[in-house]
Design an enzyme around this catalytic site. Structure first.
Site, PDB file in Angstrom:
ATOM      1  CG  PHE A  28     103.105  25.166  48.982  1.00 14.91           C
ATOM      2  CD1 PHE A  28     103.864  25.642  50.033  1.00 14.91           C
ATOM      3  CD2 PHE A  28     102.745  26.054  47.970  1.00 14.91           C
ATOM      4  CE1 PHE A  28     104.266  26.979  50.085  1.00 14.91           C
ATOM      5  CE2 PHE A  28     103.136  27.388  48.010  1.00 14.91           C
ATOM      6  CZ  PHE A  28     103.902  27.847  49.083  1.00 14.91           C
ATOM      7  N   GLY A  31      96.819  30.073  48.300  1.00 15.86           N
ATOM      8  CA  GLY A  31      95.664  30.948  48.098  1.00 15.86           C
ATOM      9  C   GLY A  31      94.665  30.722  49.223  1.00 15.86           C
ATOM     10  CD  GLU A 103      91.708  24.383  45.365  1.00 15.79           C
ATOM     11  OE1 GLU A 103      92.008  25.175  44.472  1.00 15.79           O
ATOM     12  OE2 GLU A 103      91.349  24.756  46.502  1.00 15.79           O
TER      13      GLU A 103
END
Ligand code: SIN
Length: 197
Positions: A28, A31, A103
């Site tokens: 999901f 951003g 990330e």
């Protein structure tokens, strides 16, 4: 070792093997993963997750700012009754290596329930930067957040570009997000003033 290196979550995410035996799984994105899709996927579908609110509360020292002048990017904050609209991507576990690197400044893999149009639900993986990571900046007024976003620039480009792309992508999804759209308006106002400086 610097605190910024402590924020590197690659090793912790690699040890998270919840989906390791799955051939495919849902990611999901809420951003930059919505609008900067630099990874392979099998299909994508708009989705929501419940109980989480999108906030520009995470510092960015590596993409949209620098260690001396961090930018701000989104993370998710637990919030009863909130609905976060985003995009779900069906991926294979091979994509984790790329995502964990992208990330790495404080985001950890978390398992949530994603809901698709029509109400179908699937477990999904989401990258969340919690309040205990060293790059976390936390709440500030929308005026302050917008001013910081307007100033910051990093190796991936100006911080305002991240915000404006995200706002456009959310509009395309038909998403409601008062926080993001208020910041977008504030940054555009600041940009207009800068023309007359
Ligand atoms: C996401 O997009 O899902 C995570 C936060 C980001 O990379 O901007």
């Amino acid at each position: 070792m610097s605190t910024l290196m402590d924020a590197d979550t690659i090793a912790r995410n690699r040890a998270m093997n919840y989906f390791a035996s799955h051939e495919r799984l849902w990611l999901f994105g809420y951003g930059s993963l919505i609008y900067k899709v630099d990874f392979p996927f099998l299909q994508r579908r708009p989705a929501i997750i419940r109980g989480w609110a999108r906030r520009f509360w995470q510092g960015s020292h590596d993409h949209r700012g620098t260690p001396a002048a961090p930018g701000r990017v989104v993370t998710l904050v637990e919030s009863a009754g909130a609905v976060c609209q985003g995009m779900a991507f069906e991926i294979t576990p091979a994509v984790f290596e790329h995502l964990d690197h992208r990330e790495k400044n404080g985001y950890l893999r978390v398992v949530v329930d994603a809901e698709f149009e029509g109400g179908a639900r699937e477990e999904a993986l989401v990258y969340i930067a919690g309040p205990d990571n060293p790059a976390y900046l936390g709440p500030a007024s929308e005026v302050e957040i917008a001013a910081q976003i307007d100033r910051a620039v990093g190796p991936s480009g100006p911080n305002r570009e991240y915000l404006l792309h995200l706002a456009d992508a959310l509009r395309d999804l038909g998403a409601e997000d008062a926080h993001v759209f208020e910041l977008e308006r504030a940054v555009r106002r600041q940009g207009n003033r800068a023309l007359f400086r």
